[in-house]
Design a protein around this motif. Structure first.
Motif, PDB file in Angstrom:
ATOM      1  N   MET A  41      37.705  42.244  41.184  1.00 30.55           N
ATOM      2  CA  MET A  41      38.391  42.352  42.470  1.00 30.55           C
ATOM      3  C   MET A  41      38.234  41.088  43.312  1.00 30.55           C
ATOM      4  O   MET A  41      38.380  41.120  44.535  1.00 30.55           O
ATOM      5  CB  MET A  41      37.855  43.565  43.244  1.00 30.55           C
ATOM      6  CG  MET A  41      37.987  44.886  42.513  1.00 30.55           C
ATOM      7  SD  MET A  41      39.697  45.284  42.043  1.00 30.55           S
ATOM      8  CE  MET A  41      40.404  45.674  43.632  1.00 30.55           C
ATOM      9  N   THR A  42      37.964  39.957  42.651  1.00 33.05           N
ATOM     10  CA  THR A  42      37.732  38.704  43.387  1.00 33.05           C
ATOM     11  C   THR A  42      38.896  37.721  43.267  1.00 33.05           C
ATOM     12  O   THR A  42      38.776  36.576  43.693  1.00 33.05           O
ATOM     13  CB  THR A  42      36.439  38.022  42.889  1.00 33.05           C
ATOM     14  OG1 THR A  42      36.593  37.684  41.495  1.00 33.05           O
ATOM     15  CG2 THR A  42      35.235  38.935  43.054  1.00 33.05           C
ATOM     16  N   GLN A  43      39.999  38.174  42.685  1.00 37.56           N
ATOM     17  CA  GLN A  43      41.177  37.312  42.581  1.00 37.56           C
ATOM     18  C   GLN A  43      42.011  37.413  43.864  1.00 37.56           C
ATOM     19  O   GLN A  43      41.815  38.315  44.672  1.00 37.56           O
ATOM     20  CB  GLN A  43      42.012  37.720  41.364  1.00 37.56           C
ATOM     21  CG  GLN A  43      41.260  37.612  40.040  1.00 37.56           C
ATOM     22  CD  GLN A  43      40.723  36.217  39.779  1.00 37.56           C
ATOM     23  OE1 GLN A  43      41.467  35.241  39.893  1.00 37.56           O
ATOM     24  NE2 GLN A  43      39.444  36.131  39.447  1.00 37.56           N
ATOM     25  N   PRO A  44      42.976  36.488  44.082  1.00 37.65           N
ATOM     26  CA  PRO A  44      43.809  36.562  45.286  1.00 37.65           C
ATOM     27  C   PRO A  44      44.528  37.908  45.398  1.00 37.65           C
ATOM     28  O   PRO A  44      44.905  38.505  44.386  1.00 37.65           O
ATOM     29  CB  PRO A  44      44.813  35.414  45.098  1.00 37.65           C
ATOM     30  CG  PRO A  44      44.125  34.455  44.187  1.00 37.65           C
ATOM     31  CD  PRO A  44      43.290  35.292  43.268  1.00 37.65           C
ATOM     32  N   LEU A  45      44.709  38.368  46.619  1.00 41.79           N
ATOM     33  CA  LEU A  45      45.293  39.680  46.883  1.00 41.79           C
ATOM     34  C   LEU A  45      46.632  39.885  46.169  1.00 41.79           C
ATOM     35  O   LEU A  45      46.929  40.981  45.685  1.00 41.79           O
ATOM     36  CB  LEU A  45      45.484  39.843  48.398  1.00 41.79           C
ATOM     37  CG  LEU A  45      45.937  41.216  48.909  1.00 41.79           C
ATOM     38  CD1 LEU A  45      44.902  42.277  48.601  1.00 41.79           C
ATOM     39  CD2 LEU A  45      46.206  41.158  50.409  1.00 41.79           C
ATOM     40  N   CYS A  46      47.430  38.830  46.063  1.00 40.12           N
ATOM     41  CA  CYS A  46      48.766  38.951  45.459  1.00 40.12           C
ATOM     42  C   CYS A  46      48.715  39.134  43.946  1.00 40.12           C
ATOM     43  O   CYS A  46      49.751  39.371  43.316  1.00 40.12           O
ATOM     44  CB  CYS A  46      49.620  37.733  45.813  1.00 40.12           C
ATOM     45  SG  CYS A  46      48.873  36.166  45.324  1.00 40.12           S
ATOM     46  N   ASP A  47      47.548  39.027  43.331  1.00 42.44           N
ATOM     47  CA  ASP A  47      47.429  39.198  41.884  1.00 42.44           C
ATOM     48  C   ASP A  47      47.327  40.669  41.470  1.00 42.44           C
ATOM     49  O   ASP A  47      47.241  40.969  40.283  1.00 42.44           O
ATOM     50  CB  ASP A  47      46.188  38.463  41.359  1.00 42.44           C
ATOM     51  CG  ASP A  47      46.406  36.963  41.283  1.00 42.44           C
ATOM     52  OD1 ASP A  47      47.434  36.484  41.802  1.00 42.44           O
ATOM     53  OD2 ASP A  47      45.545  36.264  40.714  1.00 42.44           O
ATOM     54  N   TYR A  84      38.876  49.101  49.780  1.00 41.36           N
ATOM     55  CA  TYR A  84      39.700  47.890  49.719  1.00 41.36           C
ATOM     56  C   TYR A  84      40.740  47.857  50.837  1.00 41.36           C
ATOM     57  O   TYR A  84      41.052  48.883  51.443  1.00 41.36           O
ATOM     58  CB  TYR A  84      40.322  47.764  48.324  1.00 41.36           C
ATOM     59  CG  TYR A  84      39.256  47.462  47.299  1.00 41.36           C
ATOM     60  CD1 TYR A  84      38.626  46.219  47.281  1.00 41.36           C
ATOM     61  CD2 TYR A  84      38.810  48.436  46.412  1.00 41.36           C
ATOM     62  CE1 TYR A  84      37.604  45.948  46.383  1.00 41.36           C
ATOM     63  CE2 TYR A  84      37.777  48.178  45.517  1.00 41.36           C
ATOM     64  CZ  TYR A  84      37.183  46.925  45.513  1.00 41.36           C
ATOM     65  OH  TYR A  84      36.157  46.671  44.638  1.00 41.36           O
ATOM     66  N   PRO A  85      41.262  46.665  51.153  1.00 43.01           N
ATOM     67  CA  PRO A  85      42.092  46.499  52.352  1.00 43.01           C
ATOM     68  C   PRO A  85      43.288  47.442  52.387  1.00 43.01           C
ATOM     69  O   PRO A  85      43.884  47.762  51.350  1.00 43.01           O
ATOM     70  CB  PRO A  85      42.542  45.028  52.278  1.00 43.01           C
ATOM     71  CG  PRO A  85      42.327  44.619  50.855  1.00 43.01           C
ATOM     72  CD  PRO A  85      41.156  45.407  50.391  1.00 43.01           C
ATOM     73  N   MET A 126      45.823  27.251  53.859  1.00 43.88           N
ATOM     74  CA  MET A 126      45.347  27.827  52.600  1.00 43.88           C
ATOM     75  C   MET A 126      46.460  27.811  51.573  1.00 43.88           C
ATOM     76  O   MET A 126      47.650  27.811  51.917  1.00 43.88           O
ATOM     77  CB  MET A 126      44.859  29.260  52.829  1.00 43.88           C
ATOM     78  CG  MET A 126      45.966  30.248  53.146  1.00 43.88           C
ATOM     79  SD  MET A 126      45.371  31.824  53.735  1.00 43.88           S
ATOM     80  CE  MET A 126      45.182  31.472  55.477  1.00 43.88           C
ATOM     81  N   THR A 127      46.069  27.779  50.326  1.00 51.48           N
ATOM     82  CA  THR A 127      47.038  27.803  49.227  1.00 51.48           C
ATOM     83  C   THR A 127      46.913  29.078  48.403  1.00 51.48           C
ATOM     84  O   THR A 127      47.693  29.302  47.500  1.00 51.48           O
ATOM     85  CB  THR A 127      46.833  26.591  48.304  1.00 51.48           C
ATOM     86  OG1 THR A 127      45.476  26.596  47.834  1.00 51.48           O
ATOM     87  CG2 THR A 127      47.110  25.289  49.054  1.00 51.48           C
ATOM     88  N   ARG A 128      45.920  29.903  48.727  1.00 51.53           N
ATOM     89  CA  ARG A 128      45.771  31.179  48.032  1.00 51.53           C
ATOM     90  C   ARG A 128      45.180  32.205  48.996  1.00 51.53           C
ATOM     91  O   ARG A 128      44.417  31.869  49.897  1.00 51.53           O
ATOM     92  CB  ARG A 128      44.913  31.062  46.773  1.00 51.53           C
ATOM     93  CG  ARG A 128      43.552  30.473  46.965  1.00 51.53           C
ATOM     94  CD  ARG A 128      42.864  30.257  45.637  1.00 51.53           C
ATOM     95  NE  ARG A 128      42.185  31.459  45.175  1.00 51.53           N
ATOM     96  CZ  ARG A 128      41.859  31.684  43.913  1.00 51.53           C
ATOM     97  NH1 ARG A 128      42.193  30.811  42.981  1.00 51.53           N
ATOM     98  NH2 ARG A 128      41.238  32.785  43.560  1.00 51.53           N
ATOM     99  N   LEU A 129      45.567  33.447  48.772  1.00 53.19           N
ATOM    100  CA  LEU A 129      45.095  34.532  49.622  1.00 53.19           C
ATOM    101  C   LEU A 129      43.658  34.900  49.292  1.00 53.19           C
ATOM    102  O   LEU A 129      43.197  34.704  48.160  1.00 53.19           O
ATOM    103  CB  LEU A 129      45.969  35.772  49.416  1.00 53.19           C
ATOM    104  CG  LEU A 129      47.402  35.713  49.961  1.00 53.19           C
ATOM    105  CD1 LEU A 129      48.185  36.928  49.489  1.00 53.19           C
ATOM    106  CD2 LEU A 129      47.402  35.639  51.473  1.00 53.19           C
ATOM    107  N   PRO A 130      42.921  35.455  50.257  1.00 51.70           N
ATOM    108  CA  PRO A 130      41.590  35.976  49.937  1.00 51.70           C
ATOM    109  C   PRO A 130      41.708  37.183  49.006  1.00 51.70           C
ATOM    110  O   PRO A 130      42.791  37.754  48.825  1.00 51.70           O
ATOM    111  CB  PRO A 130      41.022  36.376  51.301  1.00 51.70           C
ATOM    112  CG  PRO A 130      42.199  36.522  52.193  1.00 51.70           C
ATOM    113  CD  PRO A 130      43.251  35.598  51.672  1.00 51.70           C
ATOM    114  N   SER A 131      40.606  37.586  48.447  1.00 50.85           N
ATOM    115  CA  SER A 131      40.596  38.664  47.456  1.00 50.85           C
ATOM    116  C   SER A 131      40.428  40.028  48.120  1.00 50.85           C
ATOM    117  O   SER A 131      39.992  40.121  49.278  1.00 50.85           O
ATOM    118  CB  SER A 131      39.438  38.444  46.479  1.00 50.85           C
ATOM    119  OG  SER A 131      38.201  38.632  47.163  1.00 50.85           O
ATOM    120  N   PRO A 132      40.731  41.108  47.380  1.00 49.11           N
ATOM    121  CA  PRO A 132      40.445  42.451  47.900  1.00 49.11           C
ATOM    122  C   PRO A 132      38.961  42.623  48.224  1.00 49.11           C
ATOM    123  O   PRO A 132      38.613  43.310  49.178  1.00 49.11           O
ATOM    124  CB  PRO A 132      40.860  43.371  46.735  1.00 49.11           C
ATOM    125  CG  PRO A 132      41.892  42.601  45.997  1.00 49.11           C
ATOM    126  CD  PRO A 132      41.452  41.159  46.095  1.00 49.11           C
TER     127      PRO A 132
END
Length: 421
Positions: free
Chosen positions: A157-163, A242-243, A283-289
Motif C-alpha cells: 500500500m506504499t505506491q502512488p494513490l493512482c496505482d 485508507y483514505p 510533485m510528480t507523483r501522488l502520496p500512497s494510501p
C-alpha cells in the motif's frame, strides 16, 4: 442423545425464559458464529408463534438448529457416516482426502480435528465426530475458501494513490430508484461499512443557507448536507483505515459552497486533508494510501494551483469566488467514432518544445461555474479535470488532476486508442 446440549444451556434458563440479548449471549458462549440481523429475524419468527418477547429452552434449540444445521452439511455428513450419527476417525480421513483434498492427512490429523471441534465429551473420548462437531469444523477457518493471511492487508500500500483500484459508490445517498426513491443517510453508512473508499455527494442549494443532497431534477427526497458529513465523520474509517474520497457533484452557489467548506472543516476536523502532506506543492507523483491513512480527500473543481491555495491559507477570503469552465475540453460528441485521440507525431514536430502552450482544442461549449475559494482550497490531490485526450494528458496533466470519463466515451477510447486507454 441431546443431553450435552441441555447441560450446556440449562444454567442460562435457571431463572426462566430468556430474551434476545440472552439468546445472543448464550450463542456467543457456545462460540457459534452468527449474523445478528439473521438471528433477529429468526428470533422474531419464533416469538410470533406465542405472546411475549422471551423464548423457552425448546425455542432456543429451534433457533440454534436454524442457525447452525445446514442441509448441505447434513448431506455430506451422512455420505461418510456409517449410521448417520457418528463419523469415526477412519471415515473422517476419507472425507478429508476426497472432499477437502487433504491427501496427506493421517490419523493424527483426524484426531486433532476431533479434539478441537467435537463438543460432546463421550464422543470425543471414542475418537469420533458427531454432526455437531462436524458442523463446527466445517464452519471453522480451516475450511474457509479464503486464505487466512488475506484477512489482513497483504498488498503493498506504499505506491502512488493512482496505482490502485478504488472501491467507489455512485449516487451513494439513494437506497431505491433514481427518479422517485428516497435519499437516506443509510446509503452512506452502508457504503462505508462495506469498505467503500469513494462516495458521491450531489450538492444543491437548500433553504436557510443550508445545502441539501439529492438527485437533481428528480422526485427523490432531500437530506441535509450537514447530516451527510456527520455520518461520514462517524463511519469513515470503521471498516478501512485508507483514505476516503468525497466526490462532490457541486451545483451550489458560492455562498452555500462556503457553508459546505465550513461544515466539512468543523465536523471532520483533522480527518480532512486541506493541505499537501509536508506542504509539498511541486510533485510528480501522488502520496500512497499508506501515507494518507485516516484522511478524507475532497474531489471537486479547483481554482488555481496548490501553491496559490497554500498562500491563501492565512488570508481572510470569505465571500470570494472565481470562475472555472464546466468543460475545459471537448465532450463525448466531439470525438467521431473513427477518430484517434492521440495525434501522430512527425519527426519535424518532435524537434520543438511544445510544452509552452497546450495544443489547439475545439472551442468549449460549456458555461462558466463559480467556485468559492474556501471550497476550492480543500481540493488537494483530487482535482476534477475534464478529459481532453491522451496526448494532452501525457504533456500537460498534473498527477493530482482526475478525469471522469463517461461510458460512451470510454467505449470509443477503447476502440480507437486501445493501447493508450
Amino acid at each position: 442423545s441431546h443431553t450435552w446440549f441441555w447441560n450446556l444451556i440449562q444454567n442460562d434458563f435457571k431463572n426462566g425464559n430468556i430474551d434476545l440479548d440472552g439468546c445472543i449471549r448464550l450463542l456467543e458462549k457456545m462460540q457459534i458464529n452468527f449474523d445478528e440481523d439473521h438471528l433477529k429475524h429468526i428470533f422474531k419468527k419464533t416469538i410470533d408463534k406465542h405472546t411475549g418477547d422471551i423464548i423457552s429452552m425448546e425455542d432456543f434449540r429451534a433457533i440454534y438448529r436454524a442457525l447452525v444445521h445446514r442441509p448441505e452439511f447434513e448431506e455430506l455428513f451422512k455420505a461418510y457416516s456409517i449410521d448417520g450419527n457418528i463419523l469415526p476417525d477412519g471415515q473422517l480421513l476419507k472425507f478429508l482426502a476426497k472432499e477437502q483434498f487433504q491427501t496427506e492427512a493421517n490419523e493424527t490429523t483426524a484426531l486433532e480435528i476431533i479434539m478441537k471441534y467435537e463438543p460432546i465429551d463421550e464422543v470425543r473420548k471414542r475418537r469420533q465426530l458427531s454432526f455437531e462437531g462436524f458442523i463446527r469444523y466445517m464452519n471453522s477457518d480451516e475450511c474457509s475458501i479464503f486464505k487466512n493471511q488475506h484477512k489482513s492487508i497483504y498488498q503493498d500500500m506504499t505506491q502512488p494513490l493512482c496505482d490502485y483500484f478504488i472501491s467507489s459508490s455512485h449516487n451513494t445517498y439513494l437506497i431505491a430508484d433514481q427518479l422517485m426513491g428516497p435519499s437516506h443517510l443509510w446509503g452512506y453508512t452502508s457504503a462505508l461499512l462495506k469498505g467503500c473508499r469513494c462516495l458521491e455527494i450531489d450538492c444543491w442549494d437548500g433553504h436557510n443557507n443550508e445545502p441539501i443532497v439529492y438527485h437533481g431534477h428528480t422526485l427523490t427526497s432531500k437530506i441535509p448536507f450537514r447530516s451527510v458529513i456527520h455520518v461520514i465523520d462517524k463511519y469513515a474509517f470503521m471498516s478501512s483505515p485508507y483514505p476516503l474520497v468525497l466526490s462532490l457533484e457541486n451545483h451550489c452557489s458560492p455562498k452555500q459552497q462556503e457553508v459546505m467548506a465550513t461544515c466539512m472543516k468543523t465536523v471532520l476536523g483533522d480527518k480532512l486533508l486541506s493541505a499537501p502532506l509536508g506542504g509539498q506543492v511541486e510533485m510528480t507523483r501522488l502520496p500512497s494510501p499508506e501515507a494518507l491513512k485516516f484522511k478524507v480527500l475532497i474531489k471537486n473543481k479547483k481554482v488555481g494551483t496548490l501553491e496559490q491555495s497554500m498562500l491563501r491559507m492565512e488570508e481572510d477570503y470569505v465571500g470570494e469566488a472565481e470562475e472555472v469552465s464546466d468543460s475545459e475540453g471537448p465532450s463525448d460528441e466531439d470525438y467521431p467514432e473513427d477518430a484517434s485521440l492521440v495525434r501522430p507525431r512527425s519527426p519535424s514536430k518532435r524537434k520543438g518544445d511544445r510544452r509552452s502552450s497546450p495544443p489547439p482544442q475545439k472551442k468549449s461549449k460549456g458555461r462558466k461555474t463559480k467556485i468559492a475559494l474556501a471550497l476550492s482550497d480543500l481540493v488537494v490531490y483530487t482535482k476534477s479535470q475534464k478529459f481532453v485526450g491522451f496526448e494532452h494528458s501525457l504533456r500537460y496533466q498534473k498527477c493530482w488532476e482526475n478525469n471522469s470519463i463517461g461510458e460512451s466515451q470510454a467505449r470509443k477510447l477503447a476502440r480507437v486508442s486501445g493501447n493508450f486507454f
